[in-house]
Design an enzyme around this catalytic site. Structure first.
Site, PDB file in Angstrom:
ATOM      1  N   THR A 144       0.672  -1.353   0.064  1.00 25.72           N
ATOM      2  CA  THR A 144       0.218   0.177   0.111  1.00 25.72           C
ATOM      3  C   THR A 144       0.825   1.181  -0.015  1.00 25.72           C
ATOM      4  OG1 THR A 144      -1.596  -1.112   1.288  1.00 25.72           O
ATOM      5  CG2 THR A 144      -1.890   1.148   1.146  1.00 25.72           C
ATOM      6  N   THR A 145       1.986   1.321   0.796  1.00 25.90           N
ATOM      7  CA  THR A 145       2.732   2.393   1.027  1.00 25.90           C
ATOM      8  C   THR A 145       3.493   2.873  -0.633  1.00 25.90           C
ATOM      9  OG1 THR A 145       3.252   1.743   3.149  1.00 25.90           O
ATOM     10  CG2 THR A 145       4.734   3.242   2.303  1.00 25.90           C
ATOM     11  N   TYR A 183     -13.345  -3.618  -0.528  1.00 27.55           N
ATOM     12  CA  TYR A 183     -14.560  -2.940  -0.920  1.00 27.55           C
ATOM     13  C   TYR A 183     -15.765  -4.114  -1.279  1.00 27.55           C
ATOM     14  CZ  TYR A 183     -17.477  -0.138  -4.199  1.00 27.55           C
ATOM     15  OH  TYR A 183     -18.792   0.230  -4.874  1.00 27.55           O
ATOM     16  N   TYR A 203      -2.355 -10.456   4.746  1.00 26.50           N
ATOM     17  CA  TYR A 203      -2.258  -9.199   5.188  1.00 26.50           C
ATOM     18  C   TYR A 203      -3.672  -8.760   5.620  1.00 26.50           C
ATOM     19  CZ  TYR A 203      -1.175  -4.120   5.054  1.00 26.50           C
ATOM     20  OH  TYR A 203      -1.152  -2.574   5.238  1.00 26.50           O
ATOM     21  N   ARG A 258      -8.420  -0.356   5.819  1.00 31.30           N
ATOM     22  CA  ARG A 258      -8.584   0.080   4.257  1.00 31.30           C
ATOM     23  C   ARG A 258      -9.230  -0.844   3.645  1.00 31.30           C
ATOM     24  NH1 ARG A 258      -4.416   3.374   2.147  1.00 31.30           N
ATOM     25  NH2 ARG A 258      -2.760   3.903   3.652  1.00 31.30           N
ATOM     26  N   LYS A 304       0.416 -10.479   8.325  1.00 25.97           N
ATOM     27  CA  LYS A 304       0.770  -8.712   8.584  1.00 25.97           C
ATOM     28  C   LYS A 304      -0.601  -8.423   9.180  1.00 25.97           C
ATOM     29  CE  LYS A 304       1.909  -4.104   6.863  1.00 25.97           C
ATOM     30  NZ  LYS A 304       2.058  -3.645   5.321  1.00 25.97           N
ATOM     31  N   ILE A 327       6.154  -5.255   9.778  1.00 27.35           N
ATOM     32  CA  ILE A 327       6.494  -4.544   8.388  1.00 27.35           C
ATOM     33  C   ILE A 327       6.136  -2.926   8.504  1.00 27.35           C
ATOM     34  CG2 ILE A 327       5.541  -4.428   6.041  1.00 27.35           C
ATOM     35  CD1 ILE A 327       5.244  -7.432   5.979  1.00 27.35           C
TER      36      ILE A 327
END
Length: 296
Positions: free
Chosen positions: A46-47, A109, A135, A140, A164, A206
């Site tokens: 994402t980053t 979503y 993850y 999000r 994660k 992470i």
């Protein structure tokens, strides 16, 4: 998967002023992280603003990181989405020869049921040529992968080796740690839960801030893994303001501001994200001055 113990960092994708990918700056950031002692690198999370990168850009980011790293630390790459078949298609077309594992986000979503999440990851693990790190990031994705689903995947699917966990809930994290298989790794997905997660039996983090301040963050994680909690908390408290500031106006605007002050890249982000405000940049600059002897 002991190679995924310790400090991993979720690398940004630096951009030039015209918003094209700055591969030279990416290489400099990789070197910055390696010289700071991080244990592994994570590409295209994402980053990294991976959803705004083209397929060709993603491939070049992977190649650049692998080339600069030159086998020095393990590499992980983000391969996730809310279209299971599309993720499987990517797994069949990308080159993972330099990567130790993929990091795959829980579907966002469309908000599947827990059974849908289980079947999604089971299919991805079957298709993946390398081990899979789950993850979970409810803030999000809009849905939380419950501990029962994580533990079911950990026990039933051989190629799933870690999670994660970015739920921000230490009760949930501790539940997974308590009931997981012995060789399954629980990795903090939030900087602020890294220390308590490790002290509870987790494998590491992470991190986002860790790529900006790799020496400091790695020291905290190393102390925690040695169960030196008092010393680890001293570092944690020194970094806590930075952990909060870099997310104040969204990720990765904050961490890219740190790289701008360090002279490693611009602070540019691609729409729909926008650069940090001057007010936040000044607060981040003050934080950096508080953590480093030399003036930034």
């Amino acid at each position: 998967m002991e190679q995924l113990m310790g400090t991993g960092v979720a690398l940004v994708t630096p951009f030039k002023n015209d918003f094209s990918v700055d591969y030279k700056a990416l290489g400099a950031i990789v070197e910055h992280c390696l010289s700071g002692g991080v244990d592994y690198l994570v590409a295209l999370g994402t980053t990294a603003e991976s959803v705004t990168l083209s397929s060709e850009e993603r491939r070049l980011v992977m190649q650049t990181i692998a080339k600069v790293n030159a086998g020095r630390v393990p590499l992980v790459v983000g391969m996730g989405g809310n279209n299971t078949q599309a993720v499987i298609d990517d797994l069949q077309t990308y080159d993972f020869s330099e990567f130790s594992a993929i990091l795959s986000v829980s579907p966002y979503y469309n908000k599947p049921t827990q059974e849908g999440i289980f079947q999604h990851f089971k299919a991805i693990a079957k298709a993946s040529p390398v081990p899979v790190i789950l993850y979970n990031v409810p803030s999000r994705t809009g849905s939380n992968m419950l501990p029962e689903t994580t533990l079911r995947l950990a026990h039933d699917v051989r190629n799933i080796v870690a999670i994660k966990e970015a739920c921000g809930d230490m009760v949930q994290i501790n539940t997974i740690i308590k009931r997981k298989p012995e060789d399954f790794l629980v990795i903090s997905g939030d900087d602020f839960t890294a220390l308590p997660t490790i002290l509870a039996g987790g494998a590491g983090v992470i991190s986002v801030l860790g790529q900006g301040l790799p020496s400091e963050f790695s020291r905290m994680v190393d102390l925690a893994l040695q169960n030196k909690s008092d010393e680890a908390y001293e570092v944690h408290h020194a970094l806590l303001n930075g952990m909060q500031l870099i997310f104040e106006e969204g990720n990765p605007a904050g961490i890219k501001t740190i790289f701008e002050f360090l002279g490693l890249s611009t602070a540019k982000v691609r729409l729909p994200l926008v650069e940090a405000t001057p007010y936040l940049k000044q607060k981040i600059k003050a934080f950096l001055k508080s953590t480093q002897k030399e003036e930034v």
